[in-house]
Write a protein that holds these residues in place. Sequence first.
Motif, PDB file in Angstrom:
ATOM      1  N   LEU A 240       0.827  -1.203   0.000  1.00  0.00           N
ATOM      2  CA  LEU A 240       0.000   0.000   0.000  1.00  0.00           C
ATOM      3  C   LEU A 240       0.868   1.262   0.000  1.00  0.00           C
ATOM      4  O   LEU A 240       0.518   2.266  -0.631  1.00  0.00           O
ATOM      5  CB  LEU A 240      -0.931  -0.003   1.214  1.00  0.00           C
ATOM      6  CG  LEU A 240      -2.110  -0.981   1.145  1.00  0.00           C
ATOM      7  CD1 LEU A 240      -2.813  -1.078   2.495  1.00  0.00           C
ATOM      8  CD2 LEU A 240      -3.106  -0.563   0.073  1.00  0.00           C
ATOM      9  N   GLU A 241       1.988   1.206   0.695  1.00  0.00           N
ATOM     10  CA  GLU A 241       2.907   2.350   0.687  1.00  0.00           C
ATOM     11  C   GLU A 241       3.517   2.551  -0.697  1.00  0.00           C
ATOM     12  O   GLU A 241       3.652   3.687  -1.173  1.00  0.00           O
ATOM     13  CB  GLU A 241       4.005   2.145   1.731  1.00  0.00           C
ATOM     14  CG  GLU A 241       3.517   2.276   3.169  1.00  0.00           C
ATOM     15  CD  GLU A 241       4.619   1.978   4.176  1.00  0.00           C
ATOM     16  OE1 GLU A 241       5.735   1.590   3.721  1.00  0.00           O
ATOM     17  OE2 GLU A 241       4.386   2.137   5.386  1.00  0.00           O
ATOM     18  N   LYS A 242       3.892   1.449  -1.350  1.00  0.00           N
ATOM     19  CA  LYS A 242       4.420   1.550  -2.723  1.00  0.00           C
ATOM     20  C   LYS A 242       3.366   2.132  -3.660  1.00  0.00           C
ATOM     21  O   LYS A 242       3.661   2.995  -4.498  1.00  0.00           O
ATOM     22  CB  LYS A 242       4.845   0.156  -3.232  1.00  0.00           C
ATOM     23  CG  LYS A 242       6.074  -0.421  -2.571  1.00  0.00           C
ATOM     24  CD  LYS A 242       6.358  -1.804  -3.146  1.00  0.00           C
ATOM     25  CE  LYS A 242       7.529  -2.471  -2.426  1.00  0.00           C
ATOM     26  NZ  LYS A 242       7.762  -3.847  -2.954  1.00  0.00           N
ATOM     27  N   LEU A 243       2.134   1.642  -3.522  1.00  0.00           N
ATOM     28  CA  LEU A 243       1.049   2.130  -4.353  1.00  0.00           C
ATOM     29  C   LEU A 243       0.834   3.627  -4.147  1.00  0.00           C
ATOM     30  O   LEU A 243       0.676   4.395  -5.108  1.00  0.00           O
ATOM     31  CB  LEU A 243      -0.230   1.356  -4.024  1.00  0.00           C
ATOM     32  CG  LEU A 243      -1.527   1.797  -4.712  1.00  0.00           C
ATOM     33  CD1 LEU A 243      -1.394   1.719  -6.223  1.00  0.00           C
ATOM     34  CD2 LEU A 243      -2.701   0.947  -4.234  1.00  0.00           C
ATOM     35  N   GLN A 244       0.866   4.061  -2.892  1.00  0.00           N
ATOM     36  CA  GLN A 244       0.665   5.479  -2.598  1.00  0.00           C
ATOM     37  C   GLN A 244       1.797   6.340  -3.163  1.00  0.00           C
ATOM     38  O   GLN A 244       1.555   7.442  -3.666  1.00  0.00           O
ATOM     39  CB  GLN A 244       0.539   5.683  -1.090  1.00  0.00           C
ATOM     40  CG  GLN A 244       0.016   7.052  -0.696  1.00  0.00           C
ATOM     41  CD  GLN A 244      -0.325   7.112   0.769  1.00  0.00           C
ATOM     42  OE1 GLN A 244       0.277   6.424   1.590  1.00  0.00           O
ATOM     43  NE2 GLN A 244      -1.286   7.946   1.124  1.00  0.00           N
ATOM     44  N   ASP A 245       3.025   5.850  -3.089  1.00  0.00           N
ATOM     45  CA  ASP A 245       4.158   6.590  -3.652  1.00  0.00           C
ATOM     46  C   ASP A 245       4.008   6.747  -5.164  1.00  0.00           C
ATOM     47  O   ASP A 245       4.287   7.822  -5.716  1.00  0.00           O
ATOM     48  CB  ASP A 245       5.467   5.872  -3.330  1.00  0.00           C
ATOM     49  CG  ASP A 245       5.809   5.929  -1.840  1.00  0.00           C
ATOM     50  OD1 ASP A 245       5.271   6.821  -1.160  1.00  0.00           O
ATOM     51  OD2 ASP A 245       6.588   5.080  -1.377  1.00  0.00           O
TER      52      ASP A 245
END
Length: 704
Positions: A240-245
């Motif tokens: 989810l953090e990768k997606l948000q970045d």
Amino acid sequence: MLNGESKWNDVTEQFKDACGALKVGELLHDNNFGLFEAMSAFEMMDPKMDSGMLDIVNEQMKKSVTELKYSGFTYEEMLPIFDGTICCVTSWLEGGSMAQTVFTNLYLHDPSKIEDRVLKAFCVGVLKLVAICKEVITTTAVYEDEHFQPSAHGFHLADSISEQRTLGMLKEAEDDLSKCLRHRRSNLQSESPTESDSKELSHLERLLMRLRILKLLISCLLALRYSGTQMTSEALRKNLEKLQDLVKSVIEESKAELPVHPLDLPSFDITVTSRLLPPSFPRAIQLMSLQDTMNMLCVICDHLQLAVTMPTITGLVGVMDFFDKFTANQNPSILVRSVLLYHYMPTGTNKVFNKTKLSELILDELRSFSCPPVVNPAFKSVLATHEHYKLVLPAFLASSSHVLENLLAAKCNTRARQRERLAFLLEELGVLQVEAERVDTVIDSIIREKLGEKALTHVASGVGTWTLYLTTRCMVNYLVLGMELELYDVREYGYVFWYLSEVLLLWNTSSLFRADKSLAEPNFMDSKSGSGKKKGKQKKPKSVINIHQDELLLVRCMQHLCGGLHRLLTALKMAAMLPTTGDYKFDNELVRYSHRFSPFAAVHFPQLVSYEAYVKAVGVTEDTPPYVTVDFLRQSYSNFETCRSVLDNEAGKRSKEAAAMLNVAKNNLVVTKILADSLQKEVKRKVKFDFSAHKVFPMIKFVT
């Protein structure tokens, strides 16, 4: 034609001439064709009513699709298709029709015809994403008709391709683009790059970014949908953090470019699917821009990361509080609310995180709340073999599981819909109270029969106390939501806060005190056997009593705050200083009071307090002397002062809710003091209500 004997004549011109003889507003009426026949007639050339038009619609769609390009795409051509399709998906999630959003992209009608590997994988991925979202949202059913339209209008959502195969296709396309990107970069380093080369490299990087966004979004939703997935919470959080970045990167790049509207592209056509819509469709759809779409995805990522933290929350009450605060403070989208509920309790399984049965969690909740004999291991040998025990406990667990499942689903609705569903849930809680009383009665009789009168002090109705606690929480939430949604008039604030202070919060506090008392009592079975008398028995009650201490503190502060507001509002009403909002010529307080609290008649405890009892308890009539107004203000001051002192002493443990309540108490403390001094001097000042600090408890301010 019928047997070659019938002959059709064209009467169109004669019909038009006959119509021309009628004046405006005139209708031709025949004995065999009246209003009923006119309303029952179907409209020719309308595909919804005239079946002969279906082939024409299908031919139009086929004609548009055959004119598309299926291979030989440049990266510059594919990029706006990717962006436009993602915008269409988010527009659908915001309440648009699939025919007007997703399927305006003609490539999504039949992705199998696409020869380009990257575009085909992307289109299949989008259809699978739509299918996953549709399944989760429709299964949980926490949406309103105006917020979400699940109909696919007969289109297929890549049903023949599995979810894992879809992820595999996206991974293969990602690998292809990654290889091309590495190759292009190595060529540019060895040669002097031209402007077209740099632009092509930029388009390739952006395509790869969007493909990864789609792949990560599908994989995260699948992991949240299937609670038993192999992906750990930590891995899901990182994804989810990768997606948000990635989404934030797209947001930054979209600021520097002029947006391209999807419907301006040759591969998008809104008219192709217009025939699939009803003749009088409710509204036109405005597709979201790329920047708004990415901002929405960024917010969704934030909310989904909160959903990942749910396994760390202990107890059903803690989960309900999490759901309640999440929907109140975060204002999540329909997708997030549905995923939140589906992740915690997949519909139809009656299991939390697809592992633990809800009935087992209810038993754990009873143990931690008051540990009544029905779940106390010390009484297991006495109760387990009794026939009545085997009958009443499973029946109660089945009923309470159904009620709690509905309650959790209600918490995932919009705030307005939550209040509506709570009114119906109170009826189910009323039935559950009867069953809880039956369980306590049966357990009481069994203990009386097996152990005698000495054990009855420990048996106090534990199951009924827990049910009462749940009921009062729902009733408080019902009134609080009414304040939050601004459903009450200023004149109604007084008896709403009175009902909270003198009835609901009082019963809620009583149930918590009874639970603490039950937990602190020595175990009769252990004392009978002579075990656990000394050190362990002395230390255990201290740690047990602290279980409800924080909640009791907050509830008591709410009770004092509501009591202070009720007395302050009563004083303002007596002094004719209450702000008015309109003409009250036909006002009837009895009717308004009965309407506001009518859902509470469904529960047995606490019983509905009648309007006559409320008037008698307040003790204010037309003959009440004016000096009583100052007495009410002094009592209000005392309530606010108690609330302030308690919350000030708990500064280290103070939550956001408690901090907001403290601000309200401090402000109203000062205002009440000034009002009391002013009324003693026979000076009236105008006041207003400010809900900026807290959505439920207003700060009283003077109008300057």
